[in-house]
Design an enzyme around this catalytic site. Structure first.
Site: not given
Ligand SMILES: C[S@@+](CC[C@H](N)C(=O)[O-])C[C@H]1O[C@@H](n2cnc3c(N)ncnc32)[C@H](O)[C@@H]1O
Length: 233
Positions: A89, A138, A142, A174, A212
């Site tokens: 991370e 992420d 676009k 999602d 999460t």
């Protein structure tokens, strides 16, 4: 402060923020105290066997990419004490939150890396991992940013190199566009097969799933998670 995007080796697949709000004293102290113990040093070659990265005696090693605040990583490391967990991370505030939790409840089968996961993947020996988890990467919705998505032909080749035959790559999202994108990339890759027979296989969370932080936000906002499991052939 957002870090400028540089197309350097260290940011090949990382385009997000490294810093959020200034750290409060407790997480900052936990970060400073925890990093020397938990952080991986990629300037040294990986040990042989890789399992000796951990103070605990472990039988195999798994990786979670982009662990956020580390809830799932800690949960899994607690559930499977004979498995070593590597977590990556680059977002300092997430890492600090994990270090704060680890200060309260240390884990000797967990190590972290705080930069682009592609660097860790390239450092790892061939067929050294028993699993890779990529949860809510992420989404880059676009079209002009799709090339930033972590799932790509190049990164699936990295996964294929480090995973043992039969090991799982697990993915949750999602965002329908990213789910389809991932399924198309997997279909084009002969090294992986999708383990899904029925809709329940992608609608039901993974075994022992604690959720999460990002998933809770998605659910609050009315988006449905999808859970995909792929096996390294
Ligand atoms: C949307 S968040 C999800 C976090 C967490 N998995 C969750 O579900 O709460 C995506 C995370 O991936 C991390 N990330 C993005 N690119 C990465 C990369 N190249 N290597 C490692 N982590 C990355 C980001 O810093 C961010 O914390």
């Amino acid at each position: 402060m957002a870090t400028a995007i540089r197309r350097t080796r260290s940011t090949e697949a990382f385009f997000g923020r490294r810093h959020g709000k200034s750290l409060r004293p407790a997480p900052l102290a936990a970060l400073e105290a925890g990093l020397p113990r938990y952080r991986l040093d990629l300037t040294c070659p990986p040990p042989e066997p890789l399992s000796t990265l951990f103070p605990a005696e472990v039988d195999n090693v798994r990786l979670e990419i982009g662990f956020g605040a580390g809830e799932h990583l800690r949960h899994e490391a607690g559930r499977f004490p004979r498995t070593g967990f590597l977590g990556v991370e680059p977002f300092v505030n997430g890492l600090a939150k994990l270090m704060l939790d680890l200060k309260r409840e240390p884990l000797s089968n967990l190590r972290v890396y705080d930069d682009d996961a592609t660097r860790l993947l390239d450092w790892l020996p061939e067929t050294s991992l028993a699993g890779i988890d990529l949860f809510y990467p992420d989404p880059w919705p676009k079209k002009k940013h799709w090339k930033r998505r972590f799932v790509s032909a190049v990164n699936l080749a990295r996964f294929a190199r480090v995973l043992k035959p039969g090991a799982l790559f697990r993915f949750a999202s999602d965002i329908d566009g990213y789910i389809n994108w991932t399924l198309l990339h997997i279909r084009a890759n002969p090294d992986f097969e999708w383990l899904a027979g029925h809709p329940i296989d992608w609608r039901e969370p993974f075994d022992g799933w604690p959720g999460t932080r990002y998933e809770r936000k998605a659910l609050r906002e009315g988006r449905k998670p999808t859970y995909l499991s792929f096996r390294r052939r």
